[in-house]
Motif scaffolding. Structure first.
Motif, mmCIF file in Angstrom:
data_model
loop_
_atom_site.group_PDB
_atom_site.id
_atom_site.type_symbol
_atom_site.label_atom_id
_atom_site.label_comp_id
_atom_site.label_asym_id
_atom_site.label_seq_id
_atom_site.Cartn_x
_atom_site.Cartn_y
_atom_site.Cartn_z
ATOM 1 N N HIS A 252 0.905 -1.315 0.006
ATOM 2 C CA HIS A 252 0.107 -0.035 -0.065
ATOM 3 C C HIS A 252 0.844 1.335 0.111
ATOM 4 O O HIS A 252 1.642 1.342 0.997
ATOM 5 C CB HIS A 252 -0.848 -0.059 1.233
ATOM 6 C CG HIS A 252 -1.808 1.176 1.230
ATOM 7 N ND1 HIS A 252 -2.908 1.159 0.104
ATOM 8 C CD2 HIS A 252 -2.014 2.035 2.255
ATOM 9 C CE1 HIS A 252 -3.630 2.581 0.774
ATOM 10 N NE2 HIS A 252 -3.118 2.947 1.976
ATOM 11 N N VAL B 209 -0.271 -7.184 -5.603
ATOM 12 C CA VAL B 209 -1.460 -6.344 -5.421
ATOM 13 C C VAL B 209 -0.773 -4.945 -5.192
ATOM 14 O O VAL B 209 -0.115 -4.914 -4.107
ATOM 15 C CB VAL B 209 -2.349 -6.740 -4.495
ATOM 16 C CG1 VAL B 209 -3.558 -5.829 -4.302
ATOM 17 C CG2 VAL B 209 -2.799 -8.330 -4.759
ATOM 18 N N SER C 99 -1.518 -1.214 -4.046
ATOM 19 C CA SER C 99 -2.736 -0.540 -3.738
ATOM 20 C C SER C 99 -2.168 1.002 -3.449
ATOM 21 O O SER C 99 -1.316 1.330 -2.698
ATOM 22 C CB SER C 99 -3.140 -0.880 -2.330
ATOM 23 O OG SER C 99 -4.231 -0.018 -1.608
ATOM 24 N N LEU D 122 -2.695 -7.022 -9.804
ATOM 25 C CA LEU D 122 -3.996 -6.240 -9.527
ATOM 26 C C LEU D 122 -3.433 -4.755 -8.808
ATOM 27 O O LEU D 122 -2.805 -4.635 -7.894
ATOM 28 C CB LEU D 122 -4.910 -6.952 -8.390
ATOM 29 C CG LEU D 122 -6.210 -5.801 -8.036
ATOM 30 C CD1 LEU D 122 -7.044 -5.793 -9.159
ATOM 31 C CD2 LEU D 122 -6.685 -6.835 -6.566
ATOM 32 N N LEU E 238 -5.083 -1.597 -7.151
ATOM 33 C CA LEU E 238 -6.183 -1.085 -6.444
ATOM 34 C C LEU E 238 -5.757 0.246 -6.069
ATOM 35 O O LEU E 238 -4.745 0.735 -6.063
ATOM 36 C CB LEU E 238 -6.268 -1.765 -5.139
ATOM 37 C CG LEU E 238 -6.841 -3.215 -4.755
ATOM 38 C CD1 LEU E 238 -6.711 -3.794 -3.440
ATOM 39 C CD2 LEU E 238 -8.209 -3.408 -5.496
ATOM 40 N N CYS E 239 -6.993 0.991 -5.960
ATOM 41 C CA CYS E 239 -7.067 2.482 -5.507
ATOM 42 C C CYS E 239 -8.340 2.780 -5.092
ATOM 43 O O CYS E 239 -9.279 2.688 -5.594
ATOM 44 C CB CYS E 239 -6.424 3.284 -6.652
ATOM 45 S SG CYS E 239 -6.047 4.957 -5.987
ATOM 46 N N ALA F 254 -7.012 -3.287 -12.924
ATOM 47 C CA ALA F 254 -7.440 -2.441 -12.065
ATOM 48 C C ALA F 254 -8.742 -2.496 -11.368
ATOM 49 O O ALA F 254 -9.755 -3.017 -11.884
ATOM 50 C CB ALA F 254 -7.267 -0.944 -12.485
ATOM 51 N N GLU F 255 -8.764 -2.018 -9.797
ATOM 52 C CA GLU F 255 -10.101 -2.340 -9.449
ATOM 53 C C GLU F 255 -10.146 -0.840 -8.384
ATOM 54 O O GLU F 255 -9.161 -0.577 -7.752
ATOM 55 C CB GLU F 255 -10.362 -3.361 -8.571
ATOM 56 C CG GLU F 255 -11.741 -3.344 -7.670
ATOM 57 C CD GLU F 255 -12.038 -4.566 -6.884
ATOM 58 O OE1 GLU F 255 -12.988 -4.593 -6.043
ATOM 59 O OE2 GLU F 255 -11.195 -5.661 -7.461
ATOM 60 N N LEU G 288 -11.766 1.208 -5.249
ATOM 61 C CA LEU G 288 -12.499 0.794 -4.309
ATOM 62 C C LEU G 288 -13.357 2.079 -3.682
ATOM 63 O O LEU G 288 -12.903 3.170 -3.619
ATOM 64 C CB LEU G 288 -11.663 0.475 -3.122
ATOM 65 C CG LEU G 288 -10.692 -0.438 -3.217
ATOM 66 C CD1 LEU G 288 -9.795 -0.704 -1.951
ATOM 67 C CD2 LEU G 288 -11.319 -1.694 -3.383
ATOM 68 N N SER H 226 -7.178 3.503 2.836
ATOM 69 C CA SER H 226 -8.242 2.511 2.450
ATOM 70 C C SER H 226 -7.906 1.040 3.309
ATOM 71 O O SER H 226 -8.910 0.519 3.557
ATOM 72 C CB SER H 226 -7.998 2.419 0.922
ATOM 73 O OG SER H 226 -6.861 1.659 0.815
ATOM 74 N N VAL I 296 -10.580 -4.171 0.986
ATOM 75 C CA VAL I 296 -9.436 -4.534 0.419
ATOM 76 C C VAL I 296 -9.220 -5.840 0.647
ATOM 77 O O VAL I 296 -8.604 -6.486 -0.421
ATOM 78 C CB VAL I 296 -8.384 -3.693 1.387
ATOM 79 C CG1 VAL I 296 -6.763 -4.370 1.304
ATOM 80 C CG2 VAL I 296 -8.329 -2.286 1.278
ATOM 81 N N ALA J 52 -10.962 -7.716 -2.308
ATOM 82 C CA ALA J 52 -10.418 -7.546 -3.494
ATOM 83 C C ALA J 52 -9.336 -8.236 -3.625
ATOM 84 O O ALA J 52 -9.126 -8.877 -4.973
ATOM 85 C CB ALA J 52 -10.185 -6.064 -3.719
#
Length: 265
Positions: free
Chosen positions: A94, A116, A118, A207, A209-210, A233-234, A236, A243, A251, A254
Motif C-alpha cells: 500500500h 497487489v 494499492s 492487481l 487497487l486504488c 485495476a479495481e 474501491l 483504504s 481491501v 478484492a
C-alpha cells in the motif's frame, strides 16, 4: 495473530501473521507499521497465510543507520522470505509498500506469484522533477518543545483522511512518532526510485487497487496498468489514502477475489 522476527542482512524484521495456506506478504505505507493491516489480517487469514511486515526502519523492525531506499526495503522483504522458507509468495503493498512490492517483483520475479499494488504512485522523471522543484513534504515536521509538531503531523494528513474517523489519524501519528527523526525518509526513498526502469521487469499477475477518493494516486492507475502486461485495476468506493485501515473489508475482499480467480490464458 502471531508475532515474530526474521533475521535479514540489515537487521531483524518484525512480522505478524494469521491463517494458513498460500503465503501473502503485506507491506505498509510510510510511516506506518503492521498496525495498518491489523483488521485485514484476520479477514485474509480465513483463506491464506497472511503475513504483515514492519518495513525496515519502521515499527519494531531494525532501523538501518545508512540511507533508506526502496532497494533496501525490498532486500528486507526477500530476506524475510528466505528466513521463513517461502519459495513463492503473493506480495500486497500500500502506497510506499506498493513501490517496495514492485521492486521485490522486479528483482526476484521467479519468487512472486502475484502482486497487489494499492494506492501506488507512478514514480518517473516527471514526478521526480515535480518533487525536486517544490512539492511540499508529506510528513516532515520540526520537533518543538511545546509539542506543536504533533498537531503538524495531524494537520499534514488530515485532508486525506475521513473526518469522522479520527482514530485512523491517531494510529498514523503514533507510528510516525516512532520514527520522528526520519519520518519523511520513506517518501524520499519513493521519490528517488527509478520505477520506469524497473516496473517493466514485473512478470507476476498484478492487481492495481486504488480508493476512489485517493487523489494522490488515482491519476496514476492507468499508467501502472499500462506498464505491467496483463495487469487489471479495481477502484474501491468511498475510501481514499487510508483504504487499508478505513475499509479493510473492501481491501481483503478484492485481494481474495483476485487470488482465487483463474489466471488469464
Amino acid at each position: 495473530m502471531h508475532h515474530g522476527f526474521a533475521d535479514t542482512r540489515h537487521g531483524q524484521v518484525h512480522l505478524v501473521e494469521e491463517g494458513a495456506g498460500a503465503p501473502v506478504l503485506l507491506l505498509h505505507q510510510t510511516p506506518r507499521s503492521v498496525d495498518e493491516y491489523r483488521d485485514v489480517l484476520p479477514l485474509l487469514g480465513r483463506r491464506v497465510r497472511a503475513i504483515a511486515l514492519d518495513t525496515l526502519g519502521y515499527g519494531l523492525s531494525a532501523k538501518p543507520s545508512g540511507e533508506w531506499s526502496i532497494e533496501l526495503f525490498a532486500d528486507g522483504v526477500v530476506d524475510v522470505c528466505d528466513a521463513l522458507r517461502l519459495d513463492r509468495v503473493t506480495v500486497v503493498g500500500h502506497h510506499t509498500g506498493a513501490v517496495v512490492a514492485t521492486e521485490v517483483a522486479a528483482s526476484v520475479p521467479d519468487r512472486v506469484e502475484a502482486l497487489v499494488l494499492s494506492g501506488m504512485p507512478y514514480v518517473d522523471a516527471r514526478r521526480r522533477h515535480q518533487v525536486a522543484t517544490g512539492r511540499p513534504p508529506i510528513d516532515a515536521v520540526t520537533r518543538a518543545g511545546d509539542g506543536s509538531h504533533l498537531r503538524a503531523l495531524w494537520e499534514n494528513r488530515a485532508p486525506y483522511y475521513p473526518a469522522d474517523r479520527p482514530d485512523l489519524l491517531e494510529r498514523l501519528v503514533r507510528d510516525a512518532l516512532a520514527v520522528i527523526d526520519r519520518v519523511e525518509e520513506g517518501h524520499e526513498a519513493v521519490n528517488r526510485y527509478r520505477m520506469e526502469d524497473r516496473i517493466g521487469r514485473v512478470t507476476a499477475r498484478t492487481l492495481v487497487l486504488c480508493g476512489e477518493l485517493d487523489t494522490f494516486s488515482l491519476p496514476d492507475v492507468e499508467k501502472i496498468v499500462a506498464a505491467i502486461p496483463g495487469a487489471v485495476a479495481e477502484i474501491l468506493p468511498g475510501t481514499g489514502v487510508p483504504s487499508v485501515d478505513h475499509r479493510p473489508d473492501l481491501v481483503a475482499d478484492a485481494v481474495l477475489r483476485f487470488l482465487e480467480a483463474a489466471p488469464a490464458t
